[in-house]
Design an enzyme around this catalytic site. Structure first.
Site, short mmCIF file in Angstrom:
data_model
loop_
_atom_site.label_atom_id
_atom_site.label_comp_id
_atom_site.label_asym_id
_atom_site.label_seq_id
_atom_site.Cartn_x
_atom_site.Cartn_y
_atom_site.Cartn_z
N LYS A 1 -37.55 -16.56 38.11
CA LYS A 1 -37.19 -16.04 36.79
C LYS A 1 -38.37 -16.20 35.82
O LYS A 1 -38.70 -15.28 35.07
CB LYS A 1 -35.97 -16.79 36.24
CG LYS A 1 -35.54 -16.30 34.85
CD LYS A 1 -34.47 -17.19 34.24
CE LYS A 1 -35.05 -18.50 33.73
NZ LYS A 1 -34.12 -19.25 32.86
N SER B 1 -41.52 -25.39 26.15
CA SER B 1 -42.86 -24.86 26.39
C SER B 1 -42.90 -23.35 26.18
O SER B 1 -43.99 -22.77 26.06
CB SER B 1 -43.30 -25.18 27.82
OG SER B 1 -42.46 -24.54 28.77
N GLN B 2 -41.73 -22.70 26.11
CA GLN B 2 -41.70 -21.25 25.92
C GLN B 2 -42.30 -20.83 24.57
O GLN B 2 -42.81 -19.71 24.45
CB GLN B 2 -40.28 -20.72 26.06
CG GLN B 2 -39.75 -20.78 27.48
CD GLN B 2 -38.31 -20.38 27.59
OE1 GLN B 2 -37.67 -20.01 26.60
NE2 GLN B 2 -37.77 -20.45 28.80
N SER C 1 -42.35 -29.83 29.62
CA SER C 1 -42.42 -28.89 30.75
C SER C 1 -43.81 -28.29 30.89
O SER C 1 -43.98 -27.08 31.06
CB SER C 1 -41.36 -27.79 30.61
OG SER C 1 -40.06 -28.34 30.52
N ASP D 1 -35.79 -28.73 34.43
CA ASP D 1 -34.78 -27.79 34.92
C ASP D 1 -34.13 -28.26 36.22
O ASP D 1 -33.04 -27.80 36.57
CB ASP D 1 -35.37 -26.39 35.12
CG ASP D 1 -35.36 -25.57 33.84
OD1 ASP D 1 -34.75 -26.00 32.85
OD2 ASP D 1 -35.97 -24.48 33.83
N LYS E 1 -30.69 -26.71 26.17
CA LYS E 1 -30.76 -25.61 27.12
C LYS E 1 -29.51 -24.74 26.94
O LYS E 1 -28.95 -24.67 25.85
CB LYS E 1 -30.86 -26.16 28.55
CG LYS E 1 -32.13 -26.96 28.80
CD LYS E 1 -33.35 -26.07 28.92
CE LYS E 1 -34.57 -26.85 29.36
NZ LYS E 1 -35.73 -25.96 29.61
N ARG F 1 -27.28 -30.17 28.82
CA ARG F 1 -27.18 -30.43 30.26
C ARG F 1 -27.04 -31.91 30.59
O ARG F 1 -26.34 -32.27 31.55
CB ARG F 1 -28.40 -29.84 30.99
CG ARG F 1 -28.33 -28.33 31.12
CD ARG F 1 -29.52 -27.77 31.87
NE ARG F 1 -29.40 -26.31 31.99
CZ ARG F 1 -30.40 -25.50 32.22
NH1 ARG F 1 -31.64 -25.99 32.37
NH2 ARG F 1 -30.21 -24.20 32.31
#
Length: 417
Positions: free
Chosen positions: A10, A156-157, A182, A296, A323, A327
């Protein structure tokens, strides 16, 4: 030995879609992931005026270095965090008015560090409801570039979006990062930008991205390492052996480091350039592990932790609370419902050995909760899910593949129940 073919990554597919759309010429993506997230990203590109041809096994994207091919568009990002964070950055380099919205789940997830950075670069961006969240509107007129300071401690996105944006600005970007979670995902971004013709200079926390744009290419998408973690974990808790081809010593994705966690717990791990094999021990050992860089896969480890001989403590995973759901808390609640002793803190979870009892799992609409606790169910038959279909986000065929794995293992004397 069981060989499992894992669908495309992904993370790699999303980045490749952005880079292909930004490049001069036509890019072919080979074996992209076909899932709700990536379909949503591709449809977002189409809404923005990019030409995307989706065929079986490959997608072709005609790049537009100048930005979107329309002057006005509404884009619905579904549940996809990469869609919701990358596409506004891509749209900002064009000229026009672009509105972005997302599902209720994605609306709850934060955007502020990224959208503030875009505003600092002169982008006319307005959050239409809650500040720092979708929906938002951009009146784009190109981006000059310049210097930024960015906190990427939540995701980190944010940094990936800005790094990929950099070559599309007039003068490039110089980004100083104060915190980063991440980090291996940034290595994916830098390697992929290199494949599309851009070399980012990095000195400590400072990333310097040159202007000049991207060139198109044929780009193969490697299997998804996060998805592979469920099958590696399945081998680990059943004493079986699983091989995933295409994820070997040269893999881009940091989440493949999950197999090193399994190795520390007693599994045998073999990696070659062509793939990775995990063989489970008689019993897994407990451990304390920092999973900041591979968060993740935290739910995967949490879901098999009850089967270890000692406590499993997972640390430095505060970002898992923002997330698709919280989580860390979702894992804790479900494990307690299964009869397992669990303790948590702001950024850690500790799971003690126990025997899970069959009970419904609350998925919170999160694909990773479903796939992780499916592994728990290998030795606790009767576990069910309130929303099993949410796996369509990244692996629509998960249940069929996982059930086929179980059928192939039944009646052979190994612990699958």
């Amino acid at each position: 030995m069981t060989v499992i073919e894992i669908p495309g990554s992904k993370s790699v597919t999303a980045r490749a879609l952005f880079l292909a759309a930004a490049a001069e010429g036509t890019t072919t993506l080979q074996r992209p992931l076909v899932s709700d997230d990536t379909e949503g990203f591709a449809e977002g590109l189409v809404r923005l005026g990019y030409r995307v041809e989706r065929g079986p096994g490959s997608w072709r994207i005609e790049g537009r270095p100048a930005g979107p091919g329309v002057a006005d568009a509404d884009v619905f990002c579904r549940d996809g965090a990469t869609t919701a964070r990358f596409l506004p950055a891509l749209a900002a380099v064009g000229h026009g008015t672009f509105r972005f919205d997302a599902s209720a789940q994605m609306r709850r997830r934060p955007l502020a560090p990224l959208t503030r950075a875009l505003q600092e670069l002169g982008v006319d961006l307005v959050h239409e409801e809650a500040e720092g969240h979708h929906p938002l509107r951009i009146v784009a007129s190109g981006i000059k570039g310049g210097e930024l300071t960015l906190d990427a401690g939540q995701s980190s996105q944010y940094l990936t979006a800005l790094l990929m944006l950099g070559p599309l600005t007039a003068e490039g970007l110089r980004i100083t990062v104060t915190d980063l979670v991440s980090a291996p995902y940034i290595e994916i971004t830098l390697a992929m930008m290199r494949s599309f013709g851009v070399e980012v200079a990095r000195e400590g926390p400072v990333f310097t991205v040159p202007p000049g744009g991207y060139r198109s290419t044929a780009y193969p998408i490697e299997p998804d390492a996060s998805t592979a973690s469920y099958f590696f974990a399945a081998a680990a808790v059943t004493g079986r052996e699983v091989t995933v081809p295409g994820l070997g010593t040269g893999a881009l994705q940091g989440d493949l480091r999950f197999v090193e966690v399994l190795r520390r717990m007693g599994a045998v791990v073999r990696s070659t350039p062509s793939g990775t094999t995990v063989a489970g021990p008689d019993r897994l050992q407990g451990l304390t592990v920092n999973m900041r860089d591979i968060s993740d896969t935290m739910p995967t480890l949490a879901a098999i932790a009850p089967y270890a001989a000692g406590p499993v403590r997972i640390e430095d995973v505060a970002n898992t609370r923002v997330k698709e759901c919280d989580r860390l808390e979702a894992c804790a609640q479900n494990l307690r419902a299964l009869g397992i002793d669990v303790a948590t803190g702001p950024d850690w979870i500790e799971i003690r050995p126990g025997t899970p009892r069959p009970t419904p799992v609350a998925t919170h609409g999160d694909h990773r909760i479903v796939m992780s606790f499916a592994v728990t169910g290998l030795r606790a038959p009767g576990i069910s899910f309130d929303d099993p279909g949410c796996v369509r986000k990244t692996f629509p065929d998960f249940h069929r593949v996982f059930e086929a794995l179980q059928r192939s293992w039944r009646g052979d004397g190994h612990r699958t129940g």
